[in-house]
Write a protein that holds these residues in place. Structure first.
Motif, PDB file in Angstrom:
ATOM      1  N   GLY A 195     -14.862 -17.836  10.805  1.00 16.63           N
ATOM      2  CA  GLY A 195     -14.962 -19.768  11.192  1.00 16.63           C
ATOM      3  C   GLY A 195     -15.331 -19.482  12.997  1.00 16.63           C
ATOM      4  N   SER A 196     -15.010 -19.030  13.471  1.00 13.29           N
ATOM      5  CA  SER A 196     -16.007 -18.857  14.433  1.00 13.29           C
ATOM      6  C   SER A 196     -16.653 -18.779  14.382  1.00 13.29           C
ATOM      7  N   GLY A 197     -17.883 -17.743  13.485  1.00 15.46           N
ATOM      8  CA  GLY A 197     -19.019 -17.373  13.119  1.00 15.46           C
ATOM      9  C   GLY A 197     -20.078 -18.880  12.771  1.00 15.46           C
ATOM     10  N   LEU A 198     -19.048 -19.566  12.146  1.00 16.76           N
ATOM     11  CA  LEU A 198     -19.683 -20.535  11.902  1.00 16.76           C
ATOM     12  C   LEU A 198     -19.366 -21.833  12.052  1.00 16.76           C
ATOM     13  N   THR A 199     -18.913 -22.012  13.258  1.00 14.28           N
ATOM     14  CA  THR A 199     -18.548 -22.887  14.670  1.00 14.28           C
ATOM     15  C   THR A 199     -20.234 -22.390  15.471  1.00 14.28           C
ATOM     16  N   ALA A 200     -20.413 -20.948  16.242  1.00 16.60           N
ATOM     17  CA  ALA A 200     -20.429 -20.565  17.400  1.00 16.60           C
ATOM     18  C   ALA A 200     -22.520 -20.975  15.989  1.00 16.60           C
ATOM     19  N   GLY A 201     -22.493 -20.545  14.966  1.00 17.17           N
ATOM     20  CA  GLY A 201     -23.726 -20.779  14.600  1.00 17.17           C
ATOM     21  C   GLY A 201     -24.778 -22.388  14.272  1.00 17.17           C
ATOM     22  N   VAL A 202     -23.054 -22.882  13.867  1.00 16.01           N
ATOM     23  CA  VAL A 202     -24.079 -24.350  13.951  1.00 16.01           C
ATOM     24  C   VAL A 202     -23.821 -25.071  15.133  1.00 16.01           C
ATOM     25  N   LEU A 203     -23.406 -24.676  16.088  1.00 20.94           N
ATOM     26  CA  LEU A 203     -23.430 -26.015  18.063  1.00 20.94           C
ATOM     27  C   LEU A 203     -24.539 -24.770  17.957  1.00 20.94           C
ATOM     28  N   PHE A 204     -24.877 -23.556  18.238  1.00 21.91           N
ATOM     29  CA  PHE A 204     -26.132 -23.037  19.200  1.00 21.91           C
ATOM     30  C   PHE A 204     -27.012 -23.361  17.863  1.00 21.91           C
ATOM     31  N   CYS A 205     -27.124 -23.750  16.810  1.00 24.30           N
ATOM     32  CA  CYS A 205     -28.455 -24.565  15.695  1.00 24.30           C
ATOM     33  C   CYS A 205     -28.406 -25.717  16.179  1.00 24.30           C
ATOM     34  N   VAL A 206     -27.393 -26.775  16.626  1.00 24.91           N
ATOM     35  CA  VAL A 206     -27.626 -27.791  17.612  1.00 24.91           C
ATOM     36  C   VAL A 206     -28.332 -27.570  19.365  1.00 24.91           C
ATOM     37  N   ALA A 207     -28.064 -26.665  19.533  1.00 25.95           N
ATOM     38  CA  ALA A 207     -28.036 -27.276  20.817  1.00 25.95           C
ATOM     39  C   ALA A 207     -29.529 -26.178  20.624  1.00 25.95           C
TER      40      ALA A 207
END
Length: 150
Positions: free
Chosen positions: A12-24
């Motif tokens: 869950g934290s990996g998905l969140t970090a990955g999505v937000l990092f990709c957006v950034a």
């Protein structure tokens, strides 16, 4: 059961970090390069699937972290799960209190009839987004450390 919950916390934290990092890394620079009307149109299209999905992932991960803190006997590892849970709640708080209100305002605009007094929300939205991205990456690192120690 603790192993499964630990996997869920890291996932869950990996998905969140990955999505937000990709957006950034990709989406935010692309949106910043668009003229206002095209930015509004693109912004309205981009959030359709993230909006219902990301809160569930973020808050579920925070809940799993809290449950792991309750069932983990080792004080140091328990503390890490508490910290990760607080970080994920921070991601949610920044999202709901800062980014989502901006998203709602942008989604309420008509790209074909931009107001003359329109204030570009992209710089402020980006700052809040970078904060929640950092929080999510730190939560991932802390969750991974806690699972490795458990």
């Amino acid at each position: 059961m603790r192993e499964l919950m630990g996997t869920m916390a890291v996932l869950g934290s990996g998905l969140t970090a990955g999505v937000l990092f990709c957006v950034a890394l990709s989406v935010v620079p692309a949106l910043r390069a668009l003229p206002p009307d095209r930015y509004v149109q693109a912004h309205q299209l981009l959030g359709r699937n993230y909006d219902p999905t990301m809160p569930v992932i973020v808050l579920s991960t925070a809940l799993v972290d809290v449950l792991l803190a309750v069932v983990t006997p080792e004080a140091g590892t328990r503390s890490l799960f508490v910290i990760a849970g607080v970080l994920m709640v921070g991601v949610s708080a920044v999202s709901h209190l800062c980014n989502v209100p901006i998203n709602r305002r942008v989604k309420g605009l008509d790209p074909a009839a931009m107001p003359q007094d329109w204030t570009d929300p992209r710089p402020v939205w980006r700052r809040w987004h970078l904060l929640r991205t950092v929080l999510s990456v730190v939560a991932l690192v802390v969750n991974a450390a806690a699972v490795a120690l458990a």
